[in-house]
Design an enzyme around this catalytic site. Structure first.
Site, mmCIF file in Angstrom:
data_model
loop_
_atom_site.group_PDB
_atom_site.id
_atom_site.type_symbol
_atom_site.label_atom_id
_atom_site.label_comp_id
_atom_site.label_asym_id
_atom_site.label_seq_id
_atom_site.Cartn_x
_atom_site.Cartn_y
_atom_site.Cartn_z
ATOM 1 N N CYS A 15 17.735 45.981 -10.057
ATOM 2 C CA CYS A 15 18.902 45.789 -10.885
ATOM 3 C C CYS A 15 19.135 46.860 -11.746
ATOM 4 O O CYS A 15 19.567 47.713 -11.217
ATOM 5 C CB CYS A 15 18.409 44.398 -11.584
ATOM 6 N N HIS A 34 22.369 40.192 -4.534
ATOM 7 C CA HIS A 34 21.765 40.967 -5.319
ATOM 8 C C HIS A 34 20.446 40.175 -5.909
ATOM 9 O O HIS A 34 20.383 39.029 -5.935
ATOM 10 C CB HIS A 34 22.809 41.074 -6.526
ATOM 11 N N ASP A 89 26.301 41.579 -2.036
ATOM 12 C CA ASP A 89 26.112 41.548 -3.605
ATOM 13 C C ASP A 89 27.363 41.863 -4.168
ATOM 14 O O ASP A 89 27.885 43.052 -4.142
ATOM 15 C CB ASP A 89 25.144 42.656 -3.753
#
Length: 264
Positions: A143, A232, A200
Site C-alpha cells: 500500500c 487493492h 484497483d
C-alpha cells in the site's frame, strides 16, 4: 465469524479481522521492538541462531506497524532473513488508533518523504549492528509502503532487490511528498518486481502501463506483474480484499525474486 481488529494488535480503522487471517508464531525466531536513532520505533524478526543474514526492509501500510505487518516480518524471518519494519509514520500520529481512514490519511500526509528515507537508512544501520548482511538487502512494502519501496530504491541504489506491492504510482505533489514512483522511474537501478492488482481503482490500469513504459524507456531493471481481477490490498489476509490464490502466487514470486538477487 470475525473479531474486532483492535484485538491482537490490528488497526482499528481496518475493520473487523477476517477469518482468513494468517497467524505466524515466533518459534525459532528472535523478535522485538527497537527505537532507531531518530526516534522511530521498529519491529524486527530474525532466526535465533543466524549470522550474516540477508536483510529485508519492510515498509508498512497506512495502518501502521500493526499485527499484519509484524506477521509478515515473521513469515519472512522464517525463510532465513533478518527483517525490520520501521514505523515511519509514528512521529506524526498513530494510525493503529485512528478512528477511520480519513484520519489515517491526515497523518500520512504530514510525513516528509525525505525523513522517511532517513528512517530506512537508520533501519539498515541497526540491522548491520546486529549482524545483518546489508550487502544483501532488499525492500518490500504494501500500500503506502509500496510507494515508499519505489522511492527508497531510487534513494539507495545499493539494494539488491525491491518488491513494491500495490503502491500508489502517482498523486498530489506537496512539500512533504514532492515526488512519486512515476517521477523516479528513470532513476531505478535496483532489481525491482512490482506486484499490482488490475481491479484497483486507486491505481488505474493505464497508469500502471505508463509506469511500465517509463521503466522500459529508462532501461530500468524492473517489471510489474498484474493480477487482473485483484483489488487493492489483495495480500491483506485480515481484510475482505484478500485474494488467496493471487496472494499465494505473488508471495512465491517475491520469494523466488529475492533468492535470485542473493537475498535468501
Amino acid at each position: 465469524m470475525t473479531q474486532e481488529s483492535t484485538d491482537k494488535g490490528f488497526a482499528a480503522a481496518a475493520g473487523a479481522v477476517s477469518i482468513h487471517v494468517i497467524r505466524t508464531d515466533a518459534e525459532g525466531l528472535e523478535t522485538g521492538f527497537a527505537t532507531l536513532p531518530g526516534g522511530a520505533p521498529a519491529y524486527y524478526a530474525r532466526p535465533e541462531h543466524g549470522r550474516n543474514l540477508p536483510v529485508v526492509l519492510l515498509a508498512e501500510e497506512i495502518f501502521g506497524l500493526h499485527e499484519h505487518i509484524r506477521d509478515v516480518a515473521r513469515r519472512l524471518a522464517k525463510l532465513g532473513l533478518f527483517v525490520i519494519a520501521p514505523d515511519y509514520l509514528a512521529r506524526y500520529g498513530d494510525p493503529m488508533t485512528a478512528p477511520d481512514i480519513d484520519a489515517i490519511r491526515a497523518i500520512v500526509a504530514k510525513v516528509p518523504d525525505v525523513e522517511t528515507m532517513g528512517v530506512f537508512d537508520e533501519a539498515l544501520a541497526f540491522v548491520e549492528g546486529k549482524g545483518g548482511d546489508v550487502d544483501h538487502a532488499a525492500i518490500t512494502g504494501f500500500c503506502w509502503g509500496g510507494r515508499i519501496a519505489w522511492l527508497y530504491a531510487a534513494h539507495n541504489p545499493r539494494l539488491a532487490a525491491c518488491i513494491p506491492w500495490y503502491g500508489r504510482l502517482d498523486g498530489a505533489r506537496t512539500k512533504e511528498q514532492p515526488r512519486w514512483p512515476i517521477d523516479v522511474a528513470s532513476e531505478i537501478k535496483v532489481q525491482t518486481l512490482g506486484l499490482y492488482g488490475g481491479d484497483d481503482p486507486s491505481i488505474p490500469y493505464d497508469l500502471i502501463l505508463t509506469m511500465k513504459d517509463k521503466l522500459a524507456e529508462a532501461g530500468a531493471p524492473a517489471d510489474i506483474i498484474l493480477y487482473d481481477q485483484a483489488p487493492h490490498g489483495f495480500f491483506a489476509d485480515y481484510r475482505p480484499s484478500y485474494r488467496e490464490r493471487d496472494a499465494h502466487d505473488a508471495w512465491g514470486r517475491m520469494v523466488a525474486f529475492l533468492r535470485a538477487q542473493g537475498v535468501g
